[in-house]
Design an enzyme around this catalytic site. Structure first.
Site, PDB file in Angstrom:
ATOM      1  N   ASP A 175     -19.955 -19.124 -29.743  1.00 43.56           N
ATOM      2  CA  ASP A 175     -19.064 -19.788 -28.780  1.00 43.56           C
ATOM      3  C   ASP A 175     -19.892 -20.226 -27.583  1.00 43.56           C
ATOM      4  OD1 ASP A 175     -16.565 -20.673 -27.681  1.00 43.56           O
ATOM      5  OD2 ASP A 175     -16.644 -18.972 -26.321  1.00 43.56           O
ATOM      6  N   SER A 176     -19.325 -21.171 -26.820  1.00 44.95           N
ATOM      7  CA  SER A 176     -19.996 -21.596 -25.596  1.00 44.95           C
ATOM      8  C   SER A 176     -20.105 -20.426 -24.605  1.00 44.95           C
ATOM      9  CB  SER A 176     -19.208 -22.735 -24.962  1.00 44.95           C
ATOM     10  OG  SER A 176     -17.870 -22.331 -24.767  1.00 44.95           O
ATOM     11  N   TYR A 207     -18.468 -25.979 -22.304  1.00 49.09           N
ATOM     12  CA  TYR A 207     -18.773 -27.142 -23.135  1.00 49.09           C
ATOM     13  C   TYR A 207     -17.657 -28.200 -23.026  1.00 49.09           C
ATOM     14  CZ  TYR A 207     -22.552 -24.910 -25.927  1.00 49.09           C
ATOM     15  OH  TYR A 207     -23.717 -24.337 -26.375  1.00 49.09           O
ATOM     16  N   GLY A 208     -16.479 -27.747 -22.597  1.00 49.14           N
ATOM     17  CA  GLY A 208     -15.289 -28.593 -22.654  1.00 49.14           C
ATOM     18  C   GLY A 208     -15.408 -29.907 -21.915  1.00 49.14           C
ATOM     19  N   CYS A 218     -15.489 -21.938 -31.360  1.00 49.58           N
ATOM     20  CA  CYS A 218     -15.307 -22.732 -30.150  1.00 49.58           C
ATOM     21  C   CYS A 218     -14.694 -24.052 -30.589  1.00 49.58           C
ATOM     22  CB  CYS A 218     -16.672 -22.963 -29.498  1.00 49.58           C
ATOM     23  SG  CYS A 218     -16.657 -24.103 -28.112  1.00 49.58           S
ATOM     24  N   ASN A 219     -13.550 -24.368 -30.027  1.00 54.26           N
ATOM     25  CA  ASN A 219     -12.876 -25.610 -30.440  1.00 54.26           C
ATOM     26  C   ASN A 219     -13.687 -26.838 -30.084  1.00 54.26           C
ATOM     27  OD1 ASN A 219      -9.832 -25.132 -31.356  1.00 54.26           O
ATOM     28  ND2 ASN A 219     -10.474 -23.527 -29.963  1.00 54.26           N
ATOM     29  N   GLU A 254     -11.967 -17.312 -16.898  1.00 51.16           N
ATOM     30  CA  GLU A 254     -13.344 -16.901 -16.579  1.00 51.16           C
ATOM     31  C   GLU A 254     -13.409 -16.197 -15.221  1.00 51.16           C
ATOM     32  OE1 GLU A 254     -16.619 -17.837 -18.054  1.00 51.16           O
ATOM     33  OE2 GLU A 254     -15.589 -18.347 -19.913  1.00 51.16           O
ATOM     34  N   CYS A 305      -7.874 -23.697 -27.776  1.00 52.70           N
ATOM     35  CA  CYS A 305      -9.052 -23.292 -26.995  1.00 52.70           C
ATOM     36  C   CYS A 305      -9.132 -21.777 -27.032  1.00 52.70           C
ATOM     37  CB  CYS A 305      -8.917 -23.786 -25.559  1.00 52.70           C
ATOM     38  SG  CYS A 305     -10.211 -23.151 -24.474  1.00 52.70           S
ATOM     39  N   HIS A 361     -10.023 -19.570 -24.995  1.00 53.10           N
ATOM     40  CA  HIS A 361      -9.643 -18.781 -23.816  1.00 53.10           C
ATOM     41  C   HIS A 361      -8.131 -18.603 -23.660  1.00 53.10           C
ATOM     42  CE1 HIS A 361     -13.753 -19.519 -22.695  1.00 53.10           C
ATOM     43  NE2 HIS A 361     -13.628 -18.911 -21.526  1.00 53.10           N
TER      44      HIS A 361
HETATM   45  N1  DGL Z   1     -14.808 -22.223 -26.115  1.00 58.79           N
HETATM   46  C1  DGL Z   1     -14.279 -23.463 -25.591  1.00 58.79           C
HETATM   47  C2  DGL Z   1     -13.217 -24.014 -26.547  1.00 58.79           C
HETATM   48  O1  DGL Z   1     -12.632 -23.316 -27.354  1.00 58.79           O
HETATM   49  C3  DGL Z   1     -13.687 -23.279 -24.212  1.00 58.79           C
HETATM   50  C4  DGL Z   1     -14.730 -23.038 -23.146  1.00 58.79           C
HETATM   51  C5  DGL Z   1     -15.645 -24.220 -22.892  1.00 58.79           C
HETATM   52  O2  DGL Z   1     -15.169 -25.278 -22.437  1.00 58.79           O
HETATM   53  O3  DGL Z   1     -16.819 -24.053 -23.136  1.00 58.79           O
HETATM   54  O4  DGL Z   1     -12.948 -25.194 -26.493  1.00 58.79           O
END
Ligand code: DGL
Length: 280
Positions: free
Chosen positions: A16-17, A48-49, A79-80, A164, A198, A200
């Site tokens: 994941d990011s 990453y979003g 991670c989406n 976060e 997502c 989170h």
């Molecule tokens: N893990 C990212 C997702 O599921 C969310 C956090 C990010 O933006 O990095 O899209």
């Protein structure tokens, strides 16, 4: 094939990011506790979003390659945003040269597969990061399987930050949770199913449920991804044989380890040991 990739069986990689993928990992470990896992969070370069396609692809490819070098034969992009922007390119362009026998799976397809059985009227909403919404991955995947389902999506740029910063249950979260839900329901007032697209967002569930009308089903993906992985391993005994089983999990982060351990406890409700890793 890339030189020096270990050929002996190894752990399942979960990438994941940052921390969010821990919500997916914990559901995977609940469903498949016997396997070994490596969790890799690219916290130093998260989120990453909001990043471009090229950057998310590059960072994700670096992480996948590292996990392969660490002995993983199967990597889950938990991670989406990475699943939306990098998975297809890695599967089509990189795996054949890295090692055609290794596999990388994402979280969007397993979520989408279940949607046809959940919605009653065919109106589905997606709440996700700006990158995932912009990629159109959810509507594209849903239309492939269920052409009659109508899909609307809203980006929730503040939600990851709320989680976060440990504000998911604080009073400040209410405004932004309500705002994006209202936006989605204004786009399609008939929505009867909402995907939390997502990693989170499950941590915002108490607030989301407070503002989501009671007749709407809210779908978190951890359990769906875990069930899909179980099914995948069952259908692919050759991959199953390449996954070791001692029930262990090692954690790696590209950020400071103290920070990761502290924040990871919000996601996992337990203290963990974590090691630093560099991606390049
Ligand atoms: N893990 C990212 C997702 O599921 C969310 C956090 C990010 O933006 O990095 O899209």
């Amino acid at each position: 094939m890339k030189q020096n990739l270990p050929t002996t069986p190894g752990p399942i990689g979960v990438f994941d990011s940052g921390y969010g993928g821990l919500t997916i990992l914990s559901k995977i470990r609940e469903a498949l506790p016997q396997y070994d896992y490596i969790y890799l969070g690219d916290n130093a370069r998260a989120p990453y979003g909001t990043r471009s396609f090229e950057i998310v692809y590059l960072f994700t490819l670096q992480a996948v390659t590292k996990l392969f070098e660490m002995g993983c034969h199967l990597v889950i992009l938990a991670c989406n945003t990475a699943s939306a922007k990098a998975l297809r390119s890695i599967q089509m362009n990189d795996l054949p040269t890295l090692d055609p026998t290794r596999r990388v799976l994402g979280v969007i397809r397993p979520t989408v597969e279940c949607i046809g059985n959940i919605t009653r009227n065919g109106h589905v909403g997606i709440l996700a990061t700006a990158g995932t919404i912009k990629s159109e991955s959810y509507p594209l995947e849903i239309r492939k399987l269920y052409p009659d389902i109508s899909v609307s999506g809203v980006a929730c740029p503040l939600w990851v930050s709320l989680v976060e910063n440990n504000e998911a249950t604080g009073p400040g979260a209410d405004y932004f949770v309500r705002k994006y839900i209202d936006q989605l329901l204004t786009l399609d007032p008939l929505t009867d199913t909402v995907i939390l697209g997502c990693t989170h967002y499950p941590l915002l569930l108490p607030k989301i449920q407070q503002y989501m009308p009671a007749h709407i089903r809210t779908v978190a993906q951890g359990g769906l991804v875990a069930e899909s992985l179980k099914d995948y391993l069952h259908r692919h005994p050759e991959m199953d044989a390449r996954c070791t089983r001692q029930g262990t999990c090692r954690y790696y982060t590209t950020e400071a380890t103290e920070k990761f351990s502290e924040s990871a406890s919000t996601f996992l409700n337990q203290k963990i040991d974590v090691q630093h890793i560099t991606l390049e």
